[in-house]
Design an enzyme around this catalytic site. Structure first.
Site, PDB file in Angstrom:
ATOM      1  N   LYS A   1       0.843  -1.202   0.000  1.00  0.00           N
ATOM      2  CA  LYS A   1       0.000   0.000   0.000  1.00  0.00           C
ATOM      3  C   LYS A   1       0.875   1.247   0.000  1.00  0.00           C
ATOM      4  CE  LYS A   1      -3.897  -2.321   2.106  1.00  0.00           C
ATOM      5  NZ  LYS A   1      -4.536  -2.801   3.329  1.00  0.00           N
TER       6      LYS A   1
ATOM      7  N   GLN B   1      -5.000  -1.400   9.426  1.00  0.00           N
ATOM      8  CA  GLN B   1      -4.887  -2.742   8.853  1.00  0.00           C
ATOM      9  C   GLN B   1      -5.533  -3.767   9.795  1.00  0.00           C
ATOM     10  OE1 GLN B   1      -3.515  -3.500   5.728  1.00  0.00           O
ATOM     11  NE2 GLN B   1      -4.313  -5.540   6.139  1.00  0.00           N
TER      12      GLN B   1
ATOM     13  N   ASP C   1     -11.373   2.797   3.841  1.00  0.00           N
ATOM     14  CA  ASP C   1     -11.768   1.388   3.762  1.00  0.00           C
ATOM     15  C   ASP C   1     -13.290   1.249   3.713  1.00  0.00           C
ATOM     16  OD1 ASP C   1      -9.983  -0.660   3.430  1.00  0.00           O
ATOM     17  OD2 ASP C   1      -9.493  -0.859   5.560  1.00  0.00           O
TER      18      ASP C   1
END
Ligand code: NDP
Length: 296
Positions: A54, A98, A121
């Protein structure tokens, strides 16, 4: 029939290029760049690889990347304090924590601490509600990537029968909402669905997100259907580790009209959509027009 392969790797490269062009214009005109903060707690090896990828891809499209690697024993209050600091940071337009988090941390509480406008997200409860009610939201990256590939392949999805196998909050449910938003007739199947094969055979668009290696075989696929395989499963075959999807590719590709392979299908689109979401979050924060073709 031999299915057309929907090349997610190539589509992801095109999407990143599209994002990079927007970012370049922003830098020229506004002398700043969208910023993405990624928070990793602990040392889970798979998560470390994801976070590294990422960060690399964020920099490659010209955005600012901020990485926070915290000790596995980080307390809930320290993690919340970091997120609140990032919420208030004007250089940070997207925040990603994460998952999975170590078991002593409350993931729901942590995710719901993120400013919904920076929740790239799309897991914050406000974004879940906005998506469910058809309003502008941040959309989870994996289903957004699937939607983009489907739109690219078909143009309009209106009136198509879509079956989503899997009802998780990160893939199945938002995928179904997005397909509904594009006027598909949507069925969500799960582990208690009766005669799953027959349900799948009714699909013009079949999305498999179950986490069961090669469960969806060719005899479950309607001839000519588009098959999107979200699954990522590591299995041992002929003494070697291999990556396979939730779809039995060889048999499904003989029946489907189009299919995403694993690897090289949905997977690469997930990070590309994270970058797209960060750009969208930046544009919304600045009152700029939303990037074309990169939102739901
Ligand atoms: P979850 O385990 O959270 O959900 C799996 C879903 O599949 C559940 O709804 C479950 O039903 C359903 N299911 C399980 N077994 C069966 C069965 N035998 N028949 C029908 N339905 C079944 O998984 P995720 O949604 O997080 O992930 C799904 C897959 O996608 C995984 O392989 C994962 O690795 C992959 N993935 C890939 C990503 C990418 O970037 N390409 C990103 C995220 C996930 P029930 O609710 O009834 O238990």
């Amino acid at each position: 029939m031999t299915a057309t392969i929907i090349d997610g790797k190539a589509f992801a490269a095109k999407t990143r290029q599209h994002v990079a062009e927007y970012v370049s214009t922003i830098k020229t005109e506004r002398h700043e760049a969208p910023g993405l903060a990624v928070v990793l707690v602990g040392e889970d090896p798979a998560s470390q690889v994801y976070v590294r990828n990422k960060g690399t891809q964020t920099v490659e499209v010209g955005m600012e990347s901020f990485e926070y690697k915290l000790d596995a024993n980080t307390s809930q209050s320290d993690l919340v304090a970091l997120i609140e600091k990032l919420n208030a940071d004007p250089k940070v337009h997207g925040i990603l924590v994460q998952l999975p988090l170590p078991p002593h941390l409350n993931s729901d509480l942590v995710i719901n601490t993120i400013d919904p406008a920076k929740d790239v997200d799309g897991f914050h409860i406000s974004n879940v509600g906005l998506l469910g009610t058809g309003q502008k939201s941040m959309v989870p990256c994996t289903p957004l990537g699937c939607l983009m590939m489907l739109r690219d392949h078909h143009g309009s999805l209106a009136g198509m029968n879509a079956v989503v196998v899997g009802r998780s909050n990160i893939v199945g449910k938002p995928m179904a909402q997005l397909l509904l938003g594009d006027s598909c007739t949507v069925t969500i199947a799960h582990s208690k669905t009766k005669d799953l094969g027959a349900v799948c055979r009714s699909a013009d668009i079949l999305v498999a997100a179950v986490g069961r290696p090669e469960m969806v075989t060719g005899d479950w696929v309607k001839p000519g259907a588009t098959v999107i395989d979200v699954g990522i499963n590591r299995i041992e075959r002929d003494g070697k580790m291999k990556l396979v999807g939730d779809v039995h590719y060889e048999s499904a590709a003989k029946v489907a009209g189009a299919i995403t392979p694993v690897p090289g299908g949905v997977g690469p689109m997930t990070i590309a959509c994270l970058l797209a979401n960060t750009l969208t979050a930046y544009c919304r924060a600045k009152g700029l027009p939303e990037p074309v073709g990169l939102t739901a």
